[in-house]
Design a protein around this motif. Structure first.
Motif, mmCIF file in Angstrom:
data_model
loop_
_atom_site.group_PDB
_atom_site.id
_atom_site.type_symbol
_atom_site.label_atom_id
_atom_site.label_comp_id
_atom_site.label_asym_id
_atom_site.label_seq_id
_atom_site.Cartn_x
_atom_site.Cartn_y
_atom_site.Cartn_z
ATOM 1 N N ARG A 43 76.508 31.181 97.546
ATOM 2 C CA ARG A 43 76.284 31.870 99.004
ATOM 3 C C ARG A 43 75.644 33.137 99.124
ATOM 4 O O ARG A 43 74.851 33.526 99.535
ATOM 5 C CB ARG A 43 77.257 31.757 100.121
ATOM 6 C CG ARG A 43 77.589 30.467 100.242
ATOM 7 C CD ARG A 43 79.123 30.106 101.125
ATOM 8 N NE ARG A 43 79.226 28.905 101.289
ATOM 9 C CZ ARG A 43 79.237 28.322 102.619
ATOM 10 N NH1 ARG A 43 78.801 28.855 103.636
ATOM 11 N NH2 ARG A 43 79.642 27.197 102.642
ATOM 12 N N SER A 63 73.418 33.042 102.200
ATOM 13 C CA SER A 63 73.874 32.249 103.230
ATOM 14 C C SER A 63 74.953 32.652 103.993
ATOM 15 O O SER A 63 75.655 33.659 103.477
ATOM 16 C CB SER A 63 74.236 30.820 102.506
ATOM 17 O OG SER A 63 75.472 30.230 103.327
ATOM 18 N N LEU A 83 77.727 24.801 100.739
ATOM 19 C CA LEU A 83 76.484 24.287 100.943
ATOM 20 C C LEU A 83 76.037 23.033 100.250
ATOM 21 O O LEU A 83 76.433 22.723 99.128
ATOM 22 C CB LEU A 83 75.449 25.376 100.361
ATOM 23 C CG LEU A 83 75.922 26.942 100.839
ATOM 24 C CD1 LEU A 83 75.091 27.727 99.963
ATOM 25 C CD2 LEU A 83 75.208 27.020 102.105
ATOM 26 N N ASN A 88 69.800 25.043 100.908
ATOM 27 C CA ASN A 88 70.741 25.777 100.758
ATOM 28 C C ASN A 88 71.217 26.379 102.045
ATOM 29 O O ASN A 88 72.455 26.933 102.341
ATOM 30 C CB ASN A 88 70.350 26.853 99.798
ATOM 31 C CG ASN A 88 70.699 26.544 98.382
ATOM 32 O OD1 ASN A 88 71.298 25.780 98.013
ATOM 33 N ND2 ASN A 88 69.625 26.761 97.499
ATOM 34 N N SER A 89 70.467 26.259 103.188
ATOM 35 C CA SER A 89 70.950 26.892 104.394
ATOM 36 C C SER A 89 71.800 25.865 105.225
ATOM 37 O O SER A 89 72.353 26.370 106.279
ATOM 38 C CB SER A 89 69.718 27.416 105.256
ATOM 39 O OG SER A 89 68.944 26.417 105.501
#
Ligand SMILES: Cc1cc2nc3c(=O)[nH]c(=O)nc-3n(C[C@H](O)[C@H](O)[C@H](O)COP(=O)(O)O)c2cc1C
Length: 378
Positions: free
Chosen positions: A335, A340, A364, A370-371
């Motif tokens: 993250r 993130s 995630l 990844n978001s």
């Protein structure tokens, strides 16, 4: 461009090669199984967090006498050792590193938790006026004021040092990469260090060197099992948690830091006071710790990735430990890498709830980008 190049870079701490400097801070979760042995659920929780540069486990009692809360794990029976072995294997199977935090609560206990319902023990018979223990009650638990303590006899201190050694032997057999000696947060070793809790008149009380003696004895005992390059110590200078009021915490920290340095310890872990109260550490004091200790320095408390990056890039720390952020974000280094948002930690489930608030914090997703977050329970 990566935002946190130093925090996310690899480093060597003692004999350990860490893939990043995002350490998982020790976090008591009170979810051990029968006989205070770690369970499959505990293995899942630690396995989920294996991407930490180093996991430091929850505080783990070295004996029943060292227990102050219900359902905290121990490392003094075969069953507990086997449970921990399973945890370590899970972390290693995901290429993680894991240190066991060794703990004796001293006066922060209650006779209901002690062998033969005896009084809890401490350097001196001085109660902790506001501290609570968590004891069994009907089908659940009760938080109660600590009772006792009684002062330890001199020979008993040698016995406690031996309990640390035996726990380290078990930890080694279970496969742990390192040991962290818990000398912070107002528990037994901190009670010996602090001026308000140690009023002994023998070789373990009085002057600063005497108050420090048990910590160095414990360190030597653990080093004899693991080697200095796999041993660290946690201190909490200026901390007031569990009714600590130390008039020379900074001087004590410097003295100990020199003693740890002479022994070649892997790291010194400073739990900063702003988490549970106490005067913040000054810049001069941080620098003096650096000057006195040649191993790696880890700081912890209320850090964000940006603050951690800063303290590492300015060479005050080598790594930073994250408590509540790691509790709620099993993939914390990732993250940070992709900037993130973080899951919020839910304090209501810190110490109860089985898998809820424990293994169900979402990571995630890898496949959706990844978001986006993976909602395992939705
Ligand atoms: C739920 C919880 C359990 C904790 N248990 C321990 C522990 O077992 N040993 C320890 O040294 N500190 C313990 N701490 C203190 C943390 O390691 C850390 O110092 C504190 O949470 C501040 O860091 P943070 O702001 O990153 O959460 C605990 C803190 C929390 C919130």
């Amino acid at each position: 461009m990566m935002l946190y190049p130093n925090l996310l870079s690899s480093t060597i701490i003692g004999d350990l090669k860490l893939s990043n400097r995002v350490i998982m801070a020790p976090l008591t979760r009170m979810r051990a199984g029968p006989g205070n042995a770690p369970t499959k659920l505990n293995a899942e929780y630690y396995g989920q967090r294996a991407s930490a540069g180093l996991i430091i486990t929850e505080a783990t009692q070295i004996s029943q006498q060292g227990q102050g809360y219900l359902d905290t794990p121990g490392i003094y029976t075969d069953e507990q050792e086997a449970g921990w072995k399973h945890v370590v294997e899970r972390v290693h199977s995901r290429s993680g590193l894991i240190a066991l935090q060794l703990w004796h609560v001293g006066r922060i206990s209650h006779s209901k938790l002690q062998p033969n319902n005896a009084l809890p023990v401490a350097p001196s018979a001085i109660p902790a006026p506001a501290a609570t223990a968590r004891i069994p009650h009907e089908d659940g638990f009760l938080r109660v004021l600590c009772d006792g303590p009684r002062a330890l006899e001199l020979e008993e201190i040698l016995g406690i040092v031996n309990d640390y050694r035996n726990s380290a032997i078990r930890a080694k057999r279970a496969g742990f990469d390192a040991i962290e000696v818990h000398a912070a947060n107002g528990y037994l070793l901190n009670q010996f260090l602090s001026t308000n809790t140690n009023q002994r008149t023998d070789s373990y009380g009085g002057c600063l060197e005497n108050r420090a003696r048990i910590v160095l004895d414990v360190v030597d005992a653990v080093v004899s099992v693991f080697g200095a390059g796999r041993v660290g110590v946690r201190l909490s200078p200026n901390g007031i948690f569990n009714d600590i009021e130390d008039t020379d915490a900074e001087e004590m920290t410097s003295y100990l830091a020199r003693g740890f340095s002479e022994r070649g310890l892997a790291y010194l872990h400073i739990a900063e006071p702003d988490w549970a109260g106490g005067a913040p550490l000054s810049d001069e004091f941080r620098k003096s710790i650096r000057d006195n200790f040649k191993g790696a320095l880890i700081f912890c408390s209320n850090y964000t990735a940006a603050k951690a990056e800063k303290i590492i890039s300015s060479n005050i720390a080598d790594a930073v430990a994250f408590g509540r952020a790691f509790l709620a974000n099993p993939d914390l280094p990732e993250r940070f890498r992709v900037s993130s948002p973080l899951n919020e930690a839910d304090s209501k489930t810190f110490y109860c709830g089985a898998e809820i608030g424990y293994t169900d914090y979402p990571a995630l997703t890898k496949d959706k980008g990844n978001s986006e977050l993976e909602h395992k329970n939705s």
